[in-house]
Design an enzyme around this catalytic site. Structure first.
Site, PDB file in Angstrom:
ATOM      1  N   ARG A   1      -0.420   2.239   4.282  1.00  0.00           N
ATOM      2  CA  ARG A   1       0.252   2.403   3.001  1.00  0.00           C
ATOM      3  C   ARG A   1       0.898   3.777   2.888  1.00  0.00           C
ATOM      4  O   ARG A   1       2.006   3.918   2.422  1.00  0.00           O
ATOM      5  CB  ARG A   1      -0.749   2.220   1.854  1.00  0.00           C
ATOM      6  CG  ARG A   1      -1.153   0.794   1.632  1.00  0.00           C
ATOM      7  CD  ARG A   1      -2.420   0.675   0.842  1.00  0.00           C
ATOM      8  NE  ARG A   1      -3.568   1.083   1.640  1.00  0.00           N
ATOM      9  CZ  ARG A   1      -4.817   0.880   1.295  1.00  0.00           C
ATOM     10  NH1 ARG A   1      -5.102   0.325   0.143  1.00  0.00           N
ATOM     11  NH2 ARG A   1      -5.803   1.254   2.083  1.00  0.00           N
TER      12      ARG A   1
ATOM     13  N   HIS B   1      -2.865  -7.103   0.637  1.00  0.00           N
ATOM     14  CA  HIS B   1      -3.535  -7.797   1.747  1.00  0.00           C
ATOM     15  C   HIS B   1      -2.805  -9.103   2.077  1.00  0.00           C
ATOM     16  O   HIS B   1      -2.552  -9.402   3.244  1.00  0.00           O
ATOM     17  CB  HIS B   1      -4.976  -8.160   1.371  1.00  0.00           C
ATOM     18  CG  HIS B   1      -5.909  -7.001   1.179  1.00  0.00           C
ATOM     19  ND1 HIS B   1      -6.795  -6.936   0.139  1.00  0.00           N
ATOM     20  CD2 HIS B   1      -6.121  -5.881   1.914  1.00  0.00           C
ATOM     21  CE1 HIS B   1      -7.508  -5.818   0.230  1.00  0.00           C
ATOM     22  NE2 HIS B   1      -7.111  -5.161   1.295  1.00  0.00           N
TER      23      HIS B   1
ATOM     24  N   SER C   1      -8.076  -2.124  -3.068  1.00  0.00           N
ATOM     25  CA  SER C   1      -9.220  -2.803  -3.698  1.00  0.00           C
ATOM     26  C   SER C   1     -10.009  -1.809  -4.548  1.00  0.00           C
ATOM     27  O   SER C   1     -10.513  -2.156  -5.609  1.00  0.00           O
ATOM     28  CB  SER C   1     -10.132  -3.411  -2.637  1.00  0.00           C
ATOM     29  OG  SER C   1      -9.437  -4.350  -1.875  1.00  0.00           O
TER      30      SER C   1
ATOM     31  N   LYS D   1     -23.366  -1.236  -1.746  1.00  0.00           N
ATOM     32  CA  LYS D   1     -24.416  -1.522  -2.715  1.00  0.00           C
ATOM     33  C   LYS D   1     -23.954  -2.461  -3.814  1.00  0.00           C
ATOM     34  O   LYS D   1     -24.633  -3.407  -4.154  1.00  0.00           O
ATOM     35  CB  LYS D   1     -24.939  -0.207  -3.320  1.00  0.00           C
ATOM     36  CG  LYS D   1     -25.860   0.574  -2.399  1.00  0.00           C
ATOM     37  CD  LYS D   1     -25.564   2.067  -2.392  1.00  0.00           C
ATOM     38  CE  LYS D   1     -24.909   2.479  -1.074  1.00  0.00           C
ATOM     39  NZ  LYS D   1     -23.926   3.512  -1.137  1.00  0.00           N
TER      40      LYS D   1
END
Ligand code: ADP
Length: 167
Positions: free
Chosen positions: A96, A23, A134, A47
């Site tokens: 990517r 990032h 991530s 969540k």
């Protein structure tokens, strides 16, 4: 021929949970191409995020402190509506692998249909970061591993503070 153009204001949207070296590389390369870059954290309803929105804002601000045309913000709702509110004329995204291409193409076409005046700009990930996501970092953390070499130093410190078992 010279042509007056509007300043190029781009939004780089994502969940950045957490910010990775991939990032940050995209932010620094994208930031050098546009007049103003807004890193926009999506306030979705995931969540179990690793970091709260406020923690993510803080970490990204620290990591981009040296880039003076980059700001960090959050948004909810449709990206194109947020782009309209911010007067942004571009969306920055990273690719990517081929697997990113399909979803990115679909999103770019949808966004263009909804707001043609916002162009999506793609930058290819650097080879050495192209395997970093991530999601993978979350998985490493959950399994008790050290993801320190995939994220900026300030993020690695926060990860170690939050998950002391990682040493
Ligand atoms: P991730 O895909 O890592 O969960 P985001 O959803 O926050 O992260 O991704 C936001 C944008 O950043 C997407 O366009 C994604 O393709 C891009 N991106 C994510 N990781 C990298 C990387 N390692 N190199 C370049 N771009 C990346």
């Amino acid at each position: 021929m010279t042509r007056n153009r509007r300043p190029l204001v781009a939004i780089y949207p994502g969940s950045f949970d957490p910010l990775t070296n991939g990032h940050l590389d995209l932010i620094s390369r994208g930031g050098s191409l546009v007049d103003h870059l807004i890193v926009a954290i999506l306030q979705n309803t995931e969540k179990q995020p690793l970091f709260t929105i406020d923690e993510r804002i803080g970490m990204i601000r620290e990591a981009v402190a040296g880039l003076n045309n980059v700001e960090v913000d959050t948004f909810e709702g449709l990206l194109v509506d947020y782009a309209a509110r911010r007067g942004a004329n571009a969306i920055l995204r990273g690719i990517r692998a081929v697997s990113d291409y399909e979803t990115e193409l679909q999103m770019a076409l949808l966004n263009r249909r909804m707001r043609p005046e916002t162009e999506t700009i793609f930058l290819m990930a650097r080879e050495e970061y192209s395997f970093i996501s991530s999601r993978m970092i979350k998985e490493i953390i959950t399994l008790g591993g050290d993801a320190g070499s995939f994220v900026p130093a300030n993020v690695a410190n926060r990860l170690r503070a939050k998950f002391p078992a990682l040493g």
